[in-house]
Enzyme design. Structure first.
Site, PDB file in Angstrom:
ATOM      1  N   THR A   1       0.827  -1.198   0.000  1.00 14.21           N
ATOM      2  CA  THR A   1       0.000   0.000   0.000  1.00 14.21           C
ATOM      3  C   THR A   1       0.870   1.260   0.000  1.00 14.21           C
ATOM      4  O   THR A   1       1.780   1.377   0.819  1.00 14.21           O
ATOM      5  CB  THR A   1      -0.919  -0.005   1.230  1.00 14.21           C
TER       6      THR A   1
ATOM      7  N   GLU B   1      -1.168  -4.171  15.518  1.00  5.14           N
ATOM      8  CA  GLU B   1      -1.946  -3.594  14.421  1.00  5.14           C
ATOM      9  C   GLU B   1      -3.439  -3.792  14.637  1.00  5.14           C
ATOM     10  O   GLU B   1      -4.255  -3.048  14.116  1.00  5.14           O
ATOM     11  CB  GLU B   1      -1.499  -4.304  13.128  1.00  5.14           C
TER      12      GLU B   1
END
Lengths: 397, 376, 397, 376
Positions: free
Chosen positions: A161, A244
């Protein structure tokens, strides 16, 4: 049992609101609210403004220049930031690499890299997934062979990303093929300017360039760029995955998405009255609002558990699944709300500076595209199928 | 009772299937979609030559079929190729001429069937949602004919039509079924301005402003009465067609998913061995069979009485909405990341399946309609 | 393509309608329509009336006294019988045992047993399932050891529907433990009057006695009661399972159930108007009506394929899954329609002759109970999970 | 923000949990349910002694709690045991007295809390469905007081109540919120006839005919005005309680299912290894967490302002309806045949979960209410 925020928390919320009102550039907030494209410059600018306030690294300890927010504060910040239309902080450096460096990196690595994350010198991206290794990360093949003072890296990473903007990439690479697949993995920092690296865009189904393939062809990486010990990378990555997972519910996004949906449903007409008054559409919205209200409380419960050290990984997986289901359902309803207006799509209108009048209502253009783009939510960051495997396993099955 | 197609119709289906299979790769499709008009004139000419356009219309207007099943078999094959040529636009507009047109007007269909004239039905308006009776565009009587004023939106291939059929109100209130007339309008006439625009699923629509367009009496389609009934029936034909297109797309999407499940490995195992994916795949197949049956029901009633026709057509579109949504989301999800990429064909099928729910009424619109029609 | 029945089929339908109008006792039809209990005598009486007309054994060839209906005729008969409120023909003798006897039994067995099925002398039940072997039939343990001219049977069968009325049971028994589990199974006919057999009722969640456990303790069964060859029973059972699967969609039941539901929804009130006009309830009903209309056509398509020999086992599984899902959804809606009236339940009112006035609307009493009872539809006769396994397997997964 | 319970409330919860665990086996429960009154007077006396009844009411009326969270923790434990004693009936009727009663009437609660007097709210009528304002029963003014005429149905434990609170209309139309009064009625008074009846999930209801029942002025609860608001609020308490009961039942049902999945073998494999069952089990767990959160939201608003309270209460009941249905059907299905048998405890939990949707408004009723309350 007390469902109200305490005074300290309310004061913090006010502080965040004031900051956003004062510092968040309207130009950027408008883009976010209108689902337009953000440039790298927009993101860097916002990071800078946050860093000026000491809030860019919300979870870092103060000694490294972080804000050291607790879980409830992080949540308040997320809620308010979403409400104000602030861009999401790009997580790769601040939220993903940094915790690993602090936990497993050398002092020298921390001293070198952390300030450069804060001041925007280095834009990081993540090199985990490979073409044959999506949810099954441990089967990765990108190899790093030690030759003198360097590793020679060969292989391919994918789904990277915002890799097109990156100065550095942190990678999981295979340094050994002995033992279980997990055992031969190392955690390596690679300068994207090194010869032999090629970045190729992957265009997603909505036509957007957001992820990339990254090819490594005999890329020389100094051994000093290894984090922690060789062949221990899997442990660090797992640590990061846990890290995360908090906040994966995306409550802030869903809350804002629902508000936007309600606005649209009041403006769209069905049989001469607002779509919001159509019993079927109203029921679809109400169900999601009910689910979101419950998830908001589940999230706060999990945060409280997290602060007292009682959070279970099963919570994180549940939040991921339900959070993405709700967010996707809101996207789905926004698309449905538009009726025939969901069809036209002018990609150029997603860029600032597009000056043609809109075709259809001015909010319509990005909606269907956004729905398609967000199908990724249930796929990336541990697919919802993987999460359900985890939930059932941790629950005793 | 007989669920087999006649030899003629089987040949028609085979021909369409062969054309799509041999000439219509996904790469070409993207190329056509990205072109100015959003489709290929050459392909359109081939459709005409093969008789595919003619298959949409009855023999009395120069076609070679025109029944619900003719539409169904052709569009199922078009759906398998994600064909972007303006078949749907020409079908619906052409059906209006077939149903409502005077003898001379029906001759227009010769050129439509021959592929020389492209037509489209400019009906939907910014506040229509899916309501067929919602017509705010006004047709005011003038000395020479009428003056049209209004705004038509999301008109299928409206930017490349040679002739538009425009609905406009000669009497009544904005949502009345009565008082709607249809007019044949030259898109290059004074006062007509058209903005073309791509759609998110690879098609094209036109946004059409009618700013005091002066037209003659003669371009009124038929005698101007009862137009709502014609619009409803032409829309029914459109729904049968687009549902068949959906059925074709669903089949390709699930076949691609099957292939993927059979080859992709995760954790050292072919992912098709995961029972969750097996069951979810089976559930899609069951629903797709339901769509096929519902399509048969509606196609068989297309030329029947209004109530049976409309009940079955709305039932079909509701089911297509539900199943299309399921298949689109599940096929992407079961593919994982690769199902999100432009380069791969699957997501384009998923996008088309999703957006079909935005044409001719969505799942909620048609459930309401089924309820109303059941209460009769 | 022609969606209409031809003249022959229409004439047959008329014949069935006339027969039902003339012969089906109103007393019995009322019980069926009011979801009351049928006695053994009711069922035997109806079987007798059908047999007088030659229609009891609808699928048998004429030479055995059957009606030899084709698939479309069977379907027409089922539709009309459901509509008229005829009891379902108890399938164990007519529909399950008989096809096996005709295919694999001796002439003598056929000559002895088939007429007794037709004239009601023998009431058969099915001995397949065992406590440890539900969907996994091949793991059955009930043993039959050869001793001279007899088998000595020991073990336990369960879920034996209407076994409390049975004169005979056809059993799958283990005659060998060699090879694969499927290989040592035999198909045995056992007189329920044999010493050593005990029938114990299983009461279902709705309080009804419909299924039983059957215990075998050194039960002596003549070897002549073996059907076909020893250790080939699995083949015969599979043949039967295929046979049993046609018509599992229960379209007739669903059609009648939906009609009843619509009547209830017109009579029940919500906010002063019929529940049928409530948008949410109307939408729930309409969705099922749409699904059922499609399934009715799928069923006819499958029947046509069956008549031309092109039916696939995947069709049978699909019909089972979707058919039971729809039927259960109709039961679910009928229960929902009653609102608070779904709560009261007087078990005695299910028997004919109960004379107290009803509590609540006269149709209300059995509805919730029937909903719970029919949860079995997705479990028995090959659970819907097993069917989905089959569908995915046969489709190439 | 704090999601932990106070020590007092934790003790209350522990006590209820221990009582259910140690004294309330499923066999006993069936025995109580099958008795004439449908519950055990001895158990009820123990509830009183333990203070569980008192925990439902505020200190100003002699109780020891009465907040939403007190209701929630007690009823969650009752739900785990499928307790059939008339706690819900006494809670709702008692709350009406707490909210609406005059000072003397409030003294009645002493005996309720002591377990000596059983009370119930006779409100629902044959055509009410779930509409709280639907009251056709009439209260006509007489010289001495009022005359009640009407029909009350599905009154919780209405056949064993020592005192009924009857809603009746003194003015207005049958669905008006205004004009409803509440009366304390002796079930043995002339003109009152009650038919008791078991419910499909092990409870009892009464069908009550009021045939010109003569009552005095004094038995009107409070001053007769604003009774709809009291009914709504007492119902909100009932919804929090029954939803907590559902949460308790859901937990037991899924725990039993987990145990079964971990032990039952099919095809030589523990069925808990089948991924389809794993995912479906996980989906239930996720939804049950949602119910717990929604219960917290509603319990926390029970004594707050009307709009927040009613939104959260209706949101809760809608969610409980959806999740209860899912858990009931899935737990039976995942058990297979054994889940269908009376002898096994699981289906009784499933039945209760299902029927909870039939009390105080079902999923559809409450979604409509959430929509109406959101539009405010």
């Amino acid at each position: 049992m007390d469902l109200n925020y305490n005074e300290e928390e309310l004061a913090f919320r006010k502080e965040v609101q004031d900051f956003l009102a004062e510092k968040l550039p309207k130009r950027i907030a408008d883009k976010v609210k209108n689902l337009q494209r953000l440039t790298k410059e927009d993101m860097v600018e916002w990071h800078g403004l946050l860093n000026d306030r000491g809030w860019l690294a919300s979870g870092w300890p103060k000694e490294h220049g972080g804000a050291d927010f607790n879980a409830v504060q992080k949540n308040i910040f997320e809620e308010e930031a979403c409400k104000a239309g602030a861009p999401r902080v790009v997580p790769f450096g601040v939220g993903m690499l940094a915790p690993v460096l602090m936990a497993f990196g050398s002092d020298a690595q921390c001293a070198h890299y952390l300030p450069r994350i804060l001041d925007g010198t280095d834009w990081w991206c993540q090199g985990y997934s490979e073409p044959g290794a999506g949810s099954d990360l441990a089967s990765l093949k990108t190899s790093a062979k030690r030759e003198g003072d360097h590793y020679i890296v060969n292989g391919q990473k994918t789904w990277t990303t915002l890799g097109q903007h990156a100065d550095w990439i942190f990678c999981l690479v295979r340094t050994s093929t002995e033992g279980k697949p997990q055992q031969g993995i190392s955690f390596l920092l690679i300068d994207m300017a090194t010869p032999g690296i090629e970045v190729r865009p992957i265009i997603l189904l909505d036509g957007e360039h957001e992820v990339n393939e990254i090819f490594f062809d005999d890329v020389k990486v100094p051994v000093g760029n290894l984090v922690g010990e060789e062949n221990k990378g899997w442990t660090y990555a797992k640590y990061l995955l846990t890290h995360e997972r908090t906040g994966t519910a995306g409550i802030g996004f869903s809350t804002e998405g629902l508000e936007q949906l309600k606005r649209i449903a009041k403006l769209q007409k069905k049989s001469g009255r607002p779509l919001a008054q159509d019993p079927y559409f109203a029921a679809r919205m109400a169900k999601i609002e009910i689910d979101l209200a419950a998830l908001r409380t589940t999230n706060l419960r999990v945060l409280q558990d997290a602060m007292s050290g009682a959070a279970s990984p099963v919570d994180a997986s549940m939040m991921k699944v339900k959070g993405t289901v709700i967010r996707q359902a809101i996207n789905d309803l926004a698309r449905r709300a538009l009726g025939p207006h969901a069809l036209p799509f002018v990609s150029e209108a997603l860029d600032a500076g597009y000056n043609e009048p809109p075709i259809g209502p001015d909010y319509a253009n990005p909606i269907a595209s956004d729905y398609f783009n967000n199908r990724k939510l249930s796929i990336f960051a541990g697919s919802n199928e993987i999460q359900k495997n985890i939930i059932s396993k941790l629950s005793g099955l | 009772m007989d669920f087999t197609h006649s030899d003629d119709r089987r040949m028609l289906a085979d021909m369409a299937a062969r054309f799509v299979r041999e000439k219509y790769t996904i790469e070409k499709r993207h190329e056509f979609a990205a072109s100015d008009e959003g489709f290929s004139r050459e392909i359109w000419a081939e459709f005409a030559e093969l008789g595919l356009i003619g298959a949409m219309f009855g023999e009395d207007v120069g076609g070679f079929g025109g029944s619900g099943f003719d539409l169904a078999v052709v569009f199922e094959e078009l759906g398998k190729g994600l064909v972007v040529e303006p078949m749907l636009a020409n079908l619906v507009a052409g059906k209006l001429i077939e149903y409502a047109g005077g003898p001379e007007q029906k001759l227009l269909l010769d050129k439509v069937i021959g592929g020389e004239t492209l037509i489209s039905f400019a009906h939907s308006e910014p506040d229509s949602h899916y309501d067929l009776a919602h017509v705010a565009t006004r047709a005011e009587k003038t000395e020479k004919g009428y003056r049209l004023t209004g705004h038509k939106s999301a008109v299928l291939n409206g930017d490349s039509a040679d002739l538009l059929i425009v609905s406009a109100r000669i009497s009544g209130n904005v949502d009345d079924e009565d008082g709607i007339a249809l007019f044949l309008v030259n898109p290059r006439a004074d006062g007509v301005s058209i903005r073309g625009c791509p759609t998110v699923d690879g098609g094209r629509v036109g946004d059409i402003a009618l700013d005091g367009v002066e037209i003659s009496d003669k371009v009124m389609l038929g005698d101007g009465t009862d137009c709502f009934a014609h619009i409803e029936k032409a829309t029914a034909a459109g729904i049968v067609a687009i549902s068949a297109e959906a059925l074709g797309a669903m089949q390709v999407a699930t076949e691609m998913t099957l292939e993927y499940l059979k080859t992709r490995k995760q954790f050292g195992v072919i992912i098709g061995r995961f029972q969750v994916l097996q069951h979810r795949y089976a559930e899609m197949l069951i629903e797709i069979e339901q769509v096929r049956s519902s399509l048969i029901n509606a196609a068989g009633q297309l030329d029947g009485g209004r109530e049976l026709r409309e009940w079955n057509v709305s039932a079909l579109k509701n089911l297509v909405g539900r199943v299309g949504h399921l298949v689109a989301e599940e096929c992407i999800q079961m593919h994982g990341g690769i199902g999100m990429t432009w380069e791969y064909a699957l997501p384009h099928f998923a996008k088309r399946l999703t957006m079909i729910d935005h044409q001719f009424g969505d799942e909620d619109y048609h459930i309401e309609r089924v309820i109303a029609l059941s209460a009769v």
